[in-house]
Design a protein around this motif. Structure first.
Motif, short mmCIF file in Angstrom:
data_model
loop_
_atom_site.label_atom_id
_atom_site.label_comp_id
_atom_site.label_asym_id
_atom_site.label_seq_id
_atom_site.Cartn_x
_atom_site.Cartn_y
_atom_site.Cartn_z
N UNK A 254 0.81 -1.22 0.00
CA UNK A 254 0.00 0.00 0.00
C UNK A 254 0.84 1.27 0.00
N UNK A 255 2.10 1.16 0.41
CA UNK A 255 2.93 2.36 0.54
C UNK A 255 3.03 3.17 -0.76
N UNK A 256 3.29 2.53 -1.92
CA UNK A 256 3.38 3.33 -3.15
C UNK A 256 2.07 4.05 -3.48
N UNK A 257 0.94 3.46 -3.06
CA UNK A 257 -0.36 4.08 -3.35
C UNK A 257 -0.54 5.32 -2.49
N UNK A 258 -0.18 5.19 -1.19
CA UNK A 258 -0.27 6.33 -0.29
C UNK A 258 0.70 7.43 -0.75
N UNK A 259 1.89 7.01 -1.16
CA UNK A 259 2.87 7.97 -1.64
C UNK A 259 2.36 8.72 -2.87
N UNK A 260 1.71 7.96 -3.75
CA UNK A 260 1.14 8.56 -4.94
C UNK A 260 0.06 9.59 -4.59
N UNK A 261 -0.76 9.25 -3.59
CA UNK A 261 -1.81 10.17 -3.14
C UNK A 261 -1.19 11.46 -2.61
N UNK A 262 -0.12 11.32 -1.85
CA UNK A 262 0.52 12.51 -1.29
C UNK A 262 1.15 13.33 -2.41
N UNK A 263 1.90 12.63 -3.25
CA UNK A 263 2.68 13.33 -4.24
C UNK A 263 1.82 14.00 -5.31
N UNK A 273 -4.58 18.05 2.41
CA UNK A 273 -5.77 17.22 2.34
C UNK A 273 -5.66 16.04 3.28
N UNK A 274 -6.56 15.06 3.07
CA UNK A 274 -6.53 13.91 3.97
C UNK A 274 -6.51 12.61 3.19
N UNK A 275 -5.93 11.60 3.84
CA UNK A 275 -5.83 10.27 3.24
C UNK A 275 -6.49 9.27 4.17
N UNK A 276 -7.31 8.40 3.63
CA UNK A 276 -7.92 7.33 4.43
C UNK A 276 -7.48 5.99 3.88
N UNK A 277 -7.01 5.14 4.76
CA UNK A 277 -6.67 3.77 4.37
C UNK A 277 -7.56 2.85 5.17
N UNK A 278 -8.29 2.00 4.47
CA UNK A 278 -9.26 1.14 5.13
C UNK A 278 -9.10 -0.29 4.68
N UNK A 279 -9.22 -1.22 5.62
CA UNK A 279 -9.25 -2.65 5.27
C UNK A 279 -10.61 -3.17 5.69
N UNK A 280 -11.23 -4.01 4.85
CA UNK A 280 -12.48 -4.64 5.28
C UNK A 280 -12.67 -5.95 4.53
N UNK A 281 -13.67 -6.67 5.05
CA UNK A 281 -13.92 -7.98 4.49
C UNK A 281 -15.18 -7.90 3.64
N UNK A 282 -15.11 -8.49 2.45
CA UNK A 282 -16.32 -8.55 1.61
C UNK A 282 -16.46 -9.99 1.17
N UNK A 290 -7.49 2.92 -0.50
CA UNK A 290 -6.76 4.16 -0.17
C UNK A 290 -7.49 5.28 -0.90
N UNK A 291 -7.99 6.27 -0.12
CA UNK A 291 -8.65 7.37 -0.82
C UNK A 291 -8.12 8.69 -0.29
N UNK A 292 -8.12 9.70 -1.16
CA UNK A 292 -7.66 11.02 -0.73
C UNK A 292 -8.59 12.08 -1.29
N UNK A 293 -8.51 13.29 -0.75
CA UNK A 293 -9.31 14.38 -1.30
C UNK A 293 -8.40 15.43 -1.95
N UNK A 294 -7.39 14.93 -2.65
CA UNK A 294 -6.42 15.82 -3.30
C UNK A 294 -6.95 16.39 -4.60
N UNK A 295 -6.03 16.88 -5.43
CA UNK A 295 -6.45 17.57 -6.65
C UNK A 295 -7.00 16.60 -7.69
N UNK A 296 -6.74 15.30 -7.51
CA UNK A 296 -7.23 14.35 -8.49
C UNK A 296 -6.32 14.32 -9.70
N UNK A 297 -6.42 13.24 -10.43
CA UNK A 297 -5.54 13.11 -11.57
C UNK A 297 -6.33 13.03 -12.85
N UNK A 298 -5.76 13.60 -13.90
CA UNK A 298 -6.48 13.78 -15.15
C UNK A 298 -6.74 12.51 -15.90
#
Lengths: 347, 267
Positions: A254-263, A273-282, A290-298
């Motif tokens: 998950x680290x590269x994904x979080x890093x990507x969200x920050x960067x 902004x904020x980053x949420x990392x959640x684990x759950x069972x389905x 991993x979700x963030x409320x950043x600028x978003x990517x094109x």
């Protein structure tokens, strides 16, 4: 299907040595016929058999991998080669022996002679083919193994490079240097996070799986480092239900994904902004989000949606789980980004 | 000269608060006479603060939220009043091999993070020398350096030149042949593609479009404007020395950034 002349020359010399050995053995049992006769037949049959098998084999369709045709084609080639070698070699041998007057001693019984000759040719031919086939197979396997090892090494190195991104490393060190003067206890804390993060990075390139709990601890280290750097611009929350804590996951997945969200999400945004990392069972699946409320990517166009770290994540998932894992990335300008990974639960 | 050194002012643009603090502390040690007039955390704020305080030295971080240090410097050069001397520029970066190479090539001062006293001392000596003979340093030299930097950090053209621009208009996809385009203009999250009669919006950033355009046909005249050279009718200069372009077949005038003013000279 390229034929390597050096390899063929090596095979030729091996065949010559083998023919000499057979001629010498026969001479030892039937010395009265003379060495010249044995040698002439042995060489004629051996070389022709070799030429009829070792060259045409490359032109058969199933020889692409090991250089030897597989199945029935291979067996047919060997039988045909030995048969041609036997008949043509015998004719040539007869001709040479007469021409150079090599026959000595009493003429043996032609029936016995033929039986011997067929037996020796068949055994020698099959032995020779088996020898060449198994050495080709061995070198093919060795080559494949070497290639696989090289791929694994390259992947490990690339993973290490992404996780030890120099920009992150030097900025963190610069912060640490500043903290040592301003706030030594906090500097120590930061150093502890950094040590844990570096250790995990180095271990991740070796281990294949670790518990999800440990994965979240490493994310916490990374985010703690980043939040010292970014101050109030970074907020984050990690949610891991206790029943999923022991689930096995690839380390630092998950680290590269979080890093990507920050960067690409938070860093370009003035207010952060904020980053949420959640684990759950389905059902029978483990879902990591991993979700963030950043600028978003094109979307597809800007290309950063699949940066190197992320293609690495996808590749690792594919290697470990095949079709059992899924990776989804959703983002649009202004809406942040959301990455969802689905893995089979490890019971 | 001594008095001037004692009253020198500086602006720090750095998004990581601890690093800004550390740089300020180091500067106090190696340059006691320097007064930090402001510390800001992003490029746009840096431009505003610099225009407001008109400091002697700028310390700009390369990577900042929004606008990075390079773009901020280019914008500042554009907005800088004509009669005032441009500040000495020092870039700060943690790790950026390409940028460092570009700084070396353009003889621009830079400091690597973590900032080390000895290295900072060298930079400070250079800047002090520069400020002492400030009249020798012209705006043109700074512009030239910035141009060099910006062009060396943007990607080299590799794709085949674009032939048509594809823009979605409602539910339809509209194709605009590149030959009909008069200019491109960056507008917030879009790029306006303007022809003689129409205009469409596309999402591809100008930065990505540029390498796909023929540089001899389309000239960049501003950070956000790329114009077809043959569509330019004339170039006007106002009292403040700013250039603007009059176009053939379009009523609007396009401003020319100081960074690109060198393109327009009588032959």
């Amino acid at each position: 299907m390229t034929i390597d002349p050096v390899a063929k020359l090596r095979h030729l010399l091996q065949v010559l040595a083998f023919c000499l050995a057979i001629a010498t053995l026969q001479y030892a049992f039937l010395p009265e016929r003379g060495y010249g006769v044995q040698l002439a037949y042995s060489l004629c049959i051996g070389l022709i058999t070799w030429a009829c098998i070792d060259f045409p084999r490359h032109f058969l369709p199933s020889s692409a991998e090991t250089g030897w045709p597989q199945g029935l084609a291979g067996a047919a080639l060997v039988v045909a080669g030995i048969a041609i070698g036997y008949f043509v070699g015998n004719l040539l041998g007869d001709f040479l022996c007469v021409k150079f007057g090599l026959y000595m001693g009493p003429r043996p019984d032609p029936v016995v002679q033929t039986r011997h000759s067929v037996l020796i040719t068949a055994m020698a031919g099959i032995t020779g083919c088996y020898y060449f086939y198994s050495s080709a197979r061995r070198s093919h396997l060795e080559h494949k193994m070497g290639e696989a090892q090289r791929h694994a090494r390259e992947a490990r190195l690339k993973l290490l490079e992404t996780q030890l991104e120099p920009h992150m490393l030097f900025n963190t060190l610069a912060n640490l240097r500043a903290l040592i003067a301003l706030d030594p206890p906090r500097a120590q804390q930061m150093l502890d996070h950094m040590i844990a993060y570096l250790r995990a990075t180095l271990e991740a390139s070796r281990a294949t799986l670790h518990p999800l709990e440990v994965e979240f601890d490493r994310l916490r280290d990374y985010l703690a480092l980043m939040s010292i750097r970014m101050g109030p611009r970074l907020a984050y929350e990690l949610t891991l239900p206790s029943e999923l804590a022991a689930q096995a996951v690839p380390p630092l997945l998950l680290q590269p994904i979080v890093e990507n969200s920050i960067r690409h999400g938070l860093e370009p945004q003035l207010q952060g902004g904020r980053i949420d990392v959640r684990a759950r069972r389905e059902g029978t699946q483990l879902v990591l989000e991993v979700s963030d409320n950043g600028v978003g990517q094109g979307g597809e166009g800007s290309g950063d949606g699949g940066g190197f770290g992320l293609s690495q994540v996808r590749q690792r998932l594919a290697t470990l789980y095949g079709d059992g894992a899924a990776y989804e990335f959703q983002s649009a300008p202004g809406t942040g980004a959301r990455t969802r990974i689905t893995l089979p639960l490890s019971s | 000269m001594k008095e001037h050194m004692n009253t020198a002012t500086a602006l720090i643009a750095e998004d990581e608060p601890l690093l800004a603090q550390a740089l300020q502390a180091e500067l106090e040690r190696v340059w006691p006479g320097l007064r930090i007039v402001a510390t800001v955390g992003d490029g746009a704020a840096a431009v505003q603060a610099a225009l407001l305080h008109r400091p002697d030295v700028l310390f700009f971080d390369i990577r900042m939220p929004g606008q990075g240090g390079l773009e901020a410097a280019a914008d500042l050069a554009d907005a800088w009043p004509h009669d005032a001397p441009f500040p000495a520029l020092v870039f700060v970066t943690a790790y950026d091999q390409y940028a460092v190479q570009a700084f070396e090539a353009q003889a621009i001062d830079y400091v690597l993070k973590p900032v080390q006293a000895a290295r900072l001392q060298k930079t400070v000596d250079k800047v002090q020398g520069l400020l002492a003979r400030r009249e020798a340093r012209t705006m043109d030299a700074t512009l030239e350096q910035l141009r060099g930097l910006l062009s060396s950090t943007s990607p080299a053209p590799q794709q085949a030149p674009l032939k048509v621009i594809q823009a979605s208009v409602g539910n339809a996809l509209r194709l605009v042949p590149v030959e009909e385009i008069v200019y491109f203009e960056a507008a917030d999250k879009y790029v306006r593609v303007v022809t003689g009669e129409h205009e469409v919006l596309i999402r591809t950033p100008l930065k990505e479009l540029l390498p796909q355009l023929d540089a001899s046909t389309f000239w960049q005249v501003h950070r956000g404007t790329v114009v077809r050279a043959t569509a330019i009718d004339s170039v006007l200069r106002d009292e403040a020395g700013k250039l603007s372009l009059v176009l053939k077949g379009r009523p609007e005038k396009l401003p020319v950034s100081r960074l690109y003013a060198h393109l327009f000279k009588a032959m």
